[in-house]
Structures are given as C-alpha cells and as structure tokens.
Enzyme design. Structure first.
Site, PDB file in Angstrom:
ATOM      1  N   TYR A 116     -18.892  37.053  46.888  1.00  0.00           N
ATOM      2  CA  TYR A 116     -20.118  36.246  46.963  1.00  0.00           C
ATOM      3  C   TYR A 116     -20.516  35.845  45.549  1.00  0.00           C
ATOM      4  CZ  TYR A 116     -25.004  34.968  47.744  1.00  0.00           C
ATOM      5  OH  TYR A 116     -26.195  34.291  47.779  1.00  0.00           O
ATOM      6  N   GLU A 204     -24.685  28.244  46.031  1.00  0.00           N
ATOM      7  CA  GLU A 204     -24.178  29.465  46.646  1.00  0.00           C
ATOM      8  C   GLU A 204     -22.762  29.255  47.166  1.00  0.00           C
ATOM      9  OE1 GLU A 204     -25.492  30.756  50.655  1.00  0.00           O
ATOM     10  OE2 GLU A 204     -26.218  32.558  49.661  1.00  0.00           O
TER      11      GLU A 204
END
Ligand code: ADP
Ligand code: MG
Length: 393
Positions: A116, A204
């Site tokens: 992530y 993101e």
C-alpha cells in the site's frame, strides 16, 4: 474533485510511475480498438467508477466482480459487455451502487507481493505525509486498526521537499530487495512530484506491487484534487466526469449554491455553513431528519433562492422544507420575495416553515404574510424546527 483509475494511470505515466499497459472504452463498439492496443494474453477488465472495493463488488445483474482477470482478449471482451451499463455495488458505493459507464482493459501483471502506498495532506502537522504498508490490496483502515505497526509514515517538509533519506527509509521498511528498492524509489519520487505539482489532496496506490521480475508497478490508482486549486489546472478540470456526481450537487454548483444530499426528509435552506450545521442539529434535536444541507451563501439573489427550491424538490424523499435565514449582509426581504416567487413557480404543495431574522426582517415577514401562500412562520430556531418536524410527521 476525483478522477477515474484510467485517467489517474495516464497521469502516472506522465510522471514516470510504472503502470501496466491499458486502454479504456465507453461503448461496446470501442472494445476491439481498445483491446488492439494490448498484447494477446491474460487481460484484466476493470469497471471505472469513483469508488473502491470493485474487485469484491457485485453487479445488480448478479454478475460477480467489478475487476476480472481473463485468460484471453476474447474473454475480456465478453466480460466487458457484462460490466458496461450495469450497476456495480461495492462497500464504498452504498446499496444504490454506481452505473459503470467506462471499462478499462489492462494487461495482467505477475504479482509477487501487494503493498500500500499513498500521499495525503496531514492536517495536524500541515505537511504532506507518505503512508506505506506491507499489507496491500486490502482495506487500509482495517490494517490501521488491527496491525498499526505494519503502517509506516513519513512526514515531508514542504519547503525542502522529499529527501533521499526518507525514500530510503521507506523502501527499507517495506523490505524490498535491491532491484525493487531502485524501482520503488523512482516510483515514490514520481508520485510525490505528481502530488505536489497537480495540487492533489490525495494519491493512493492500493495495491502497489512487486512483480516476479523484480519490477514495481501501480495496479490501482486513486487521485483526488483540491477543488480550490482547480483554477490553475484546466487540464485536470477537463477530466471531471459529471456522471459520477450527484446531479443535484452539479446543478447547485452552477448557481453557486453549496448542496449536499442527506438521508432524511426535511429540506433545509440556510445561509452560511455554520447556520446550516446548527439547523441540522436542531432538527435532529426535535426528532426530525435533514434531507440535505443547502447553503445559499452570504448574499443570495432571488434567482438563487428559486434555483435552491427547484433542487430541493427534485429529491423525492423531501416531505417538508425549513428555511432558516439570518440576515446579516443578506436582506431578509430579498429572501422573502425569492421564497414567494419560488413557491408560486414550482407550485409547492409541501409544508414550508420560514424563520427570518435580522436585516429588514419586518419587510420580509410582511412580504410572506401578504403573499396569500400557506407559509408557516417560525419565531426562533427552536420554534421553526419543532413546527417542521410536526408537519412532516
Ligand atoms: P479495487 O480496489 O476497486 O477492488 P483494484 O484495482 O485494486 O480494484 O483491483 C482489485 C485486485 O485485482 C487487486 O488487488 C489485484 O489483486 C487485482 N488486479 C488489479 N489489476 C490487476 C492487474 N493489472 N494484474 C493483475 N491483477 C490485478
Ligand atoms: Mg484497489
């Protein structure tokens, strides 16, 4: 403002961030042209909506998965036909789901591990923060809650920018090998430059992956921009997809009104965000539920009030309207005239409670009284809220 994954990935490419090759299509007739840009082999079809959790989502048609791995381009074409025009429900869309109006074909990557990576603005320190984790592809909120030690944060001094030692710290913590570290460092630098130069409020990548050949790629991409800076990025404004926004909010922004749809049945027409918040609170306090947050601003015109009523009435959940205006800069009589015009123009049949206070309030109240319309007057916020809650009950 948000953009689609396929648009975010095009932006990524401009900033040297590695992404799998891909092509988007808005109509079935475009499937072949899009697929012809990709090599034959395993292909992923991805529904383009402004919401995450697509992989685990389900279409209202019963078809499972808004992101599908297909063995061939032929299969990808068939799957795309089952997604385009259909409504996809994910954990982020709510039960109503979102209609898929674009599909994105992309080459399948050989994933070694999912990570992530995100950059956002940390309001507490007023600095950009890079958030990274070895636990990718899953809900990051869950990781933050259950295993916070697996999330790494690096705060960036905006005057100095992203320092080399900070990039090194990140790639070490992610436990990457030498070749992966090199690729990830380039990607992180590119992502920070993108974040900074486009005035993004968030970028993101979930998942960021390492490939079986030691490459590092962004498999998903989400980018949100700061609305206040859009004036200096016409190329980003051009990416706006109004299909993804509430039509009532789009209409409101055309009239310089701030409108946010909520779940209740009492519409609120208010001037000023603070008054909007306290109006919603007092409706709740007396057992009601606001249907929206509509702020006509400090100096609303008659036309804006009419537009506001029209927007409110397009929501079938609305069973009554509460107008709560404090005339500071605003002249209460202008609002009163706007209300009278609006009620006549839209042929309002729903209960309407109006509470006016402040500048030229006597004339305003007189305008309402003389109009011959059924408008209930509220003497205070509490009185007005109690009246509307009773009228919609
Ligand atoms: P969402 O977050 O909306 O579910 P993603 O783009 O993250 O959508 O895709 C879901 C999952 O599908 C990813 O976590 C990844 O495992 C897989 N996936 C997505 N794109 C690719 C790709 N190009 N190659 C291989 N797997 C992929
Ligand atoms: Mg994802």
């Amino acid at each position: 403002m948000n953009i689609h994954e396929y648009q975010a990935k095009a932006l990524f490419e401009k900033f040297g961030i590695a992404v799998p090759k891909g092509a988007a299509a808005k109509f079935p007739e475009e499937f072949d042209t899009a697929l012809s840009q990709l090599p034959e082999g395993t292909t992923v079809v991805k529904s383009q909506i402004h919401a995450g959790g697509r992989g685990k989502g389900t279409f209202k048609s019963g078809f499972k998965g808004g992101v599908k791995l297909c063995k061939s381009k032929a299969e990808a074409k068939e799957v795309a036909g089952k997604m385009l025009g259909e409504t996809l429900v994910t954990v982020q869309t709510g039960p109503a789901g979102r209609k898929v109006q674009t599909v994105y074909f992309t080459t399948a990557s050989s994933i070694k591990k999912e990570y992530y990576l995100a950059i956002l603005l940390d309001r507490a320190t007023s600095r950009p923060v890079i958030v990274a984790s070895t636990e990718g592809g899953v809900e990051i909120e869950k990781v933050a809650h259950e295993t916070p030690e697996k999330i790494f944060k690096v705060f960036i001094d905006p005057a100095y920018g992203l320092a080399d030692y900070q990039v090194r710290e990140l790639v070490f913590k992610l436990g990457l090998n030498a070749a992966e570290q090199k690729a990830a460092s380039k990607l992180i630098r590119g992502l920070y430059t993108l974040f900074w130069e486009t005035d993004a409020s968030m970028v993101e990548i979930n998942p960021l992956i390492t490939t079986t050949t030691d490459g590092v790629e962004a498999l998903d991409a989400k980018v949100s921009f700061d609305d206040n800076s859009l004036y200096r990025h016409p190329e980003i404004v051009a990416l706006r997809d109004l299909n993804e926004e509430d039509p009532k909010e789009v209409e409101a922004s055309k009239h310089a009104l701030s409108y946010i749809a909520l779940d209740g049945n009492i519409a609120c027409l208010v001037n000023g965000a603070g008054l909007a918040m306290s109006t919603m609170d007092i409706i709740k306090h007396f057992g009601g539920n606001p249907a929206n947050f509509l702020d006509v601003g400090g100096g609303a015109s008659r036309e804006q009030v009419v537009a506001a009523f029209k927007i409110i009435l397009t929501d079938p959940k609305v069973k009554g309207i509460l107008v709560n205006i404090f005339g500071g800069i605003m002249d209460c009589n202008i609002i009163a005239n706007g209300i009278v015009d609006a009620v006549k123009e839209v042929g309002l049949k729903l209960p309407l409670v109006v509470r006016l206070e402040g500048n030229n309030v006597v004339a305003g109240k007189e305008t309402l009284a003389k109009s011959g319309l059924t408008i209930t007057s509220g003497d205070s916020m509490a009185d007005a809220a109690q009246k509307i809650v009773k009228l919609v009950a």
